[in-house]
Write a protein that holds these residues in place. Sequence first.
Motif, mmCIF file in Angstrom:
data_model
loop_
_atom_site.group_PDB
_atom_site.id
_atom_site.type_symbol
_atom_site.label_atom_id
_atom_site.label_comp_id
_atom_site.label_asym_id
_atom_site.label_seq_id
_atom_site.Cartn_x
_atom_site.Cartn_y
_atom_site.Cartn_z
ATOM 1 N N UNK A 59 -10.558 -6.290 -1.341
ATOM 2 C CA UNK A 59 -9.245 -5.828 -0.877
ATOM 3 C C UNK A 59 -9.098 -6.042 0.632
ATOM 4 N N UNK A 60 -7.885 -6.318 1.103
ATOM 5 C CA UNK A 60 -7.661 -6.468 2.542
ATOM 6 C C UNK A 60 -7.950 -5.154 3.277
ATOM 7 N N UNK A 61 -8.344 -5.286 4.536
ATOM 8 C CA UNK A 61 -8.631 -4.112 5.359
ATOM 9 C C UNK A 61 -7.501 -3.921 6.364
ATOM 10 N N UNK A 62 -7.148 -2.658 6.632
ATOM 11 C CA UNK A 62 -6.060 -2.334 7.552
ATOM 12 C C UNK A 62 -6.615 -1.755 8.846
ATOM 13 N N UNK A 63 -6.007 -2.159 9.962
ATOM 14 C CA UNK A 63 -6.383 -1.661 11.281
ATOM 15 C C UNK A 63 -5.106 -1.308 12.035
ATOM 16 N N UNK A 64 -5.055 -0.099 12.604
ATOM 17 C CA UNK A 64 -3.857 0.388 13.301
ATOM 18 C C UNK A 64 -3.964 0.150 14.807
ATOM 19 N N UNK A 131 -0.513 -6.135 2.494
ATOM 20 C CA UNK A 131 -0.151 -4.741 2.231
ATOM 21 C C UNK A 131 0.290 -4.581 0.784
ATOM 22 N N UNK A 132 0.969 -5.582 0.251
ATOM 23 C CA UNK A 132 1.394 -5.533 -1.145
ATOM 24 C C UNK A 132 0.198 -5.704 -2.076
ATOM 25 N N UNK A 133 -0.795 -6.522 -1.660
ATOM 26 C CA UNK A 133 -1.997 -6.713 -2.468
ATOM 27 C C UNK A 133 -2.798 -5.422 -2.581
ATOM 28 N N UNK A 134 -2.835 -4.627 -1.510
ATOM 29 C CA UNK A 134 -3.585 -3.370 -1.531
ATOM 30 C C UNK A 134 -2.981 -2.414 -2.543
ATOM 31 N N UNK A 135 -1.677 -2.443 -2.708
ATOM 32 C CA UNK A 135 -1.013 -1.551 -3.660
ATOM 33 C C UNK A 135 -1.544 -1.787 -5.086
ATOM 34 N N UNK A 136 -1.967 -3.020 -5.372
ATOM 35 C CA UNK A 136 -2.523 -3.315 -6.690
ATOM 36 C C UNK A 136 -3.877 -2.640 -6.901
ATOM 37 N N UNK A 137 -4.634 -2.438 -5.808
ATOM 38 C CA UNK A 137 -5.961 -1.830 -5.916
ATOM 39 C C UNK A 137 -5.884 -0.304 -5.995
ATOM 40 N N UNK A 138 -4.792 0.286 -5.489
ATOM 41 C CA UNK A 138 -4.672 1.733 -5.468
ATOM 42 C C UNK A 138 -3.924 2.236 -6.691
ATOM 43 N N UNK A 139 -4.299 3.411 -7.149
ATOM 44 C CA UNK A 139 -3.559 4.027 -8.245
ATOM 45 C C UNK A 139 -2.240 4.583 -7.674
ATOM 46 N N UNK A 140 -1.228 4.828 -8.528
ATOM 47 C CA UNK A 140 0.054 5.330 -8.038
ATOM 48 C C UNK A 140 -0.075 6.626 -7.231
ATOM 49 N N UNK A 141 -1.025 7.459 -7.547
ATOM 50 C CA UNK A 141 -1.210 8.717 -6.811
ATOM 51 C C UNK A 141 -1.764 8.528 -5.422
ATOM 52 N N UNK A 142 -2.372 7.385 -5.143
ATOM 53 C CA UNK A 142 -2.957 7.135 -3.827
ATOM 54 C C UNK A 142 -2.104 6.243 -2.934
ATOM 55 N N UNK A 143 -0.978 5.773 -3.430
ATOM 56 C CA UNK A 143 -0.135 4.863 -2.627
ATOM 57 C C UNK A 143 0.689 5.615 -1.618
#
Length: 143
Positions: A59-64, A131-143
């Motif tokens: 999964x892609x990694x996010x950095x702020x 960011x859209x690809x990460x949504x596929x890895x997360x369950x709906x409760x974690x988005x």
Amino acid sequence: MKRIICAFCIALALSGCIPRYATLRPHYEVDVRNPAGEPISTAMMWVSTGRSPPGYYPPPEAFRADRQGHIDVEKKSQWENMIFFLHGTNFYSWGWCIEAPGYIPQSGKGDEIASPVILKPTTQDLRCRQAQDVAEYLSPGHQ
């Protein structure tokens, strides 16, 4: 002494692999600005790593960004065996994308980014593909 070195090289070649220190994620350091040159503190950078073969894509990694619009991504490396068989050595590639609410995302490939990155304003709600690809890895409760 030459025989020892020669014997070592032959034994190494016959073993079929040698260790190497592979970069899994390069170091990125970038400032994110708007067209007026002001920092964008709401910016987020997505870094995706691809490995081939066997075509593993974590999964892609996010950095702020911090308050000054600065994003610093630490390099990540590890030891692995370089195997001398067909498709035995891993090759890594990287893609990155920088987004912020109210701005057009900017993306690229490779291990270098020209800083500063200037994001252009927009009225649309645009997101990076990562960011859209990460949504596929997360369950709906974690988005």
